[in-house]
Design an enzyme around this catalytic site. Structure first.
Site, short mmCIF file in Angstrom:
data_model
loop_
_atom_site.label_atom_id
_atom_site.label_comp_id
_atom_site.label_asym_id
_atom_site.label_seq_id
_atom_site.Cartn_x
_atom_site.Cartn_y
_atom_site.Cartn_z
N ASP A 76 39.79 5.66 -25.89
CA ASP A 76 39.18 5.50 -27.22
C ASP A 76 39.27 6.80 -28.02
O ASP A 76 39.61 6.80 -29.21
CB ASP A 76 37.71 5.09 -27.10
CG ASP A 76 37.53 3.70 -26.54
OD1 ASP A 76 38.51 3.16 -26.00
OD2 ASP A 76 36.42 3.16 -26.63
N GLY A 90 29.17 -0.91 -31.50
CA GLY A 90 28.97 -1.69 -30.26
C GLY A 90 29.77 -2.97 -30.21
O GLY A 90 29.33 -3.95 -29.62
N GLY A 120 33.17 -3.07 -29.28
CA GLY A 120 34.40 -2.94 -28.49
C GLY A 120 35.56 -2.41 -29.31
O GLY A 120 36.70 -2.47 -28.89
N LEU A 121 35.28 -1.88 -30.50
CA LEU A 121 36.34 -1.39 -31.37
C LEU A 121 36.37 0.14 -31.43
O LEU A 121 36.91 0.73 -32.37
CB LEU A 121 36.20 -1.99 -32.78
CG LEU A 121 36.26 -3.52 -32.83
CD1 LEU A 121 36.04 -4.04 -34.25
CD2 LEU A 121 37.59 -4.04 -32.28
N SER A 167 33.84 2.33 -31.72
CA SER A 167 32.98 2.95 -32.75
C SER A 167 32.37 4.26 -32.28
O SER A 167 32.28 5.21 -33.06
CB SER A 167 31.87 1.99 -33.18
OG SER A 167 31.11 1.62 -32.05
N SER A 168 31.99 4.35 -31.01
CA SER A 168 31.33 5.59 -30.57
C SER A 168 32.33 6.74 -30.51
O SER A 168 32.00 7.87 -30.87
CB SER A 168 30.62 5.40 -29.23
OG SER A 168 31.54 5.12 -28.21
N ALA A 169 33.56 6.47 -30.08
CA ALA A 169 34.58 7.53 -30.07
C ALA A 169 34.94 7.92 -31.51
O ALA A 169 35.11 9.11 -31.82
CB ALA A 169 35.82 7.06 -29.32
N PRO A 198 32.15 -2.31 -37.04
CA PRO A 198 30.78 -2.51 -36.55
C PRO A 198 30.53 -1.67 -35.31
O PRO A 198 31.46 -1.40 -34.55
CB PRO A 198 30.75 -4.00 -36.21
CG PRO A 198 32.18 -4.43 -36.09
CD PRO A 198 33.02 -3.47 -36.86
C1 MEV Z 1 36.73 0.67 -23.50
O1 MEV Z 1 37.24 0.71 -24.83
C2 MEV Z 1 37.83 0.43 -22.53
C3 MEV Z 1 37.47 0.45 -21.05
O2 MEV Z 1 38.73 0.41 -20.35
C4 MEV Z 1 36.69 1.68 -20.66
C5 MEV Z 1 37.50 2.96 -20.77
O3 MEV Z 1 38.73 2.91 -20.78
O4 MEV Z 1 36.87 4.02 -20.79
C6 MEV Z 1 36.68 -0.77 -20.64
#
Ligand code: MEV
Length: 306
Positions: free
Chosen positions: A142, A93, A95-96, A98-100, A91
């Site tokens: 990421d 947005g 936290g997995l 996805s954008s990278a 999904p």
């Molecule tokens: C994001 O996946 C992880 C954070 O540590 C930000 C980052 O490392 O760029 C919150």
């Protein structure tokens, strides 16, 4: 030909990694797949990912349009008349990563289309330019995982050190609540006065070492304890939410060794590790509160931890 960028989970060390501490992170076995096809009748670079309801042209006023332009500029590709057609198994947005994953898949697809070789440094630079637009000051973890896959310890100074680890089964629960990485990174900066001397950041970095040692020793109780402690510290830094706390608590009550938020927090996903026979109980508890979790198998090459 289809190009891939993998999603990721951070097992330990998110946020602290922005301040130079190590993070233990693993690529998921899924991510974003992109094929570059010539645009019929010419026209602008565009992207279409039906799974995310995303349809954007590079000339649009849209974050993904700006990200596409940052990628082609970094790769020195001018303005290709190409349609990027994609599929996503993670999904957006959540936290997995996805954008990278998207930026890496797009970079690889465009290079392949231009008959250029896939150079990891060029792809890293292009995807990082896109991530900087999306997230402010990303650590790079990421992008590193989206490119390399596998599992490893990432530091801003040294990049990703991949290693063979016992295969680990991780329960992933996307909360469904949207979050903004840059806002969460900003919140931690406020909570710590942007200082790497903050004891909570140092403790998070230390937990990466403890948890990595535990993983390599197949000590899931130890890894779970490190995850629980990391969640408490992230909560103290202000990046957890009531929903994330209760998803973690539900996992622990159902028998998980440990649970925590993963990624930036403020929404996004939680992860848990549990004895095999308790996994279903965790997933059912999450399902009861509307969260459809899944089991990701990460690591590998050195036996099985769970
Ligand atoms: C994001 O996946 C992880 C954070 O540590 C930000 C980052 O490392 O760029 C919150």
């Amino acid at each position: 030909m289809t190009a891939i960028g993998l999603g990721k989970i951070i097992l330990l060390g998110e946020h602290a990694v922005v301040y130079g501490f190590p993070a233990l992170a693993a690529a998921l076995d899924r991510g974003v797949a992109i094929a570059a096809v010539p645009t019929p009748a010419g026209g602008s670079l565009r992207i279409d990912i039906p799974a995310w309801n995303l349809k954007v042209t590079a000339t649009d006023d849209h974050p993904v349009a700006r990200s596409l332009l940052a990628i082609v500029d970094s790769l020195g590709l001018g303005r290709p008349t190409v349609s990027l057609v994609g599929d996503a198994q993670i999904p957006p947005g959540a936290g997995l990563g996805s954008s990278a994953a998207l930026a890496v898949a797009v970079s690889r697809a465009l290079l392949t289309h231009a008959k250029r070789k896939l150079d990891a440094r060029e792809i890293t630079a292009a995807a990082s330019a896109s991530e900087a637009l999306m997230h402010g000051k990303p650590s790079g973890v990421d992008v590193a995982l989206a490119i390399a896959g596998g599992i490893g310890v990432f530091r801003k100074t040294t990049g990703l050190r991949s290693f063979a680890s016992p295969t680990l089964r991780v329960l992933v629960g996307p909360s469904g609540a949207p979050r903004t990485t840059s806002a969460m990174v900003e919140r931690v900066a406020e909570a710590t006065a942007s200082s790497a001397d903050d004891p909570r950041l140092r403790a998070l970095g230390g937990l990466t070492d403890t948890g990595t040692t535990a993983l390599l020793a197949k000590d899931l109780v130890g890894l779970g304890a490190a995850m629980n402690r990391a969640h408490d510290l992230l909560s103290e830094l202000g990046v957890s939410t009531e929903q994330l706390d209760s998803l973690c608590e539900a996992a622990r009550v159902s028998g998980a060794y440990g649970a925590k938020l993963t990624g930036a927090g403020g929404g996004g996903a939680v992860i848990a590790i549990a004895p095999r026979e308790r996994e279903q109980a965790v997933l059912t508890e999450w399902k009861n509160v509307g969260v459809t979790g899944f089991v990701a198998t990460v690591g590998g090459g050195a036996g099985t931890a769970a």
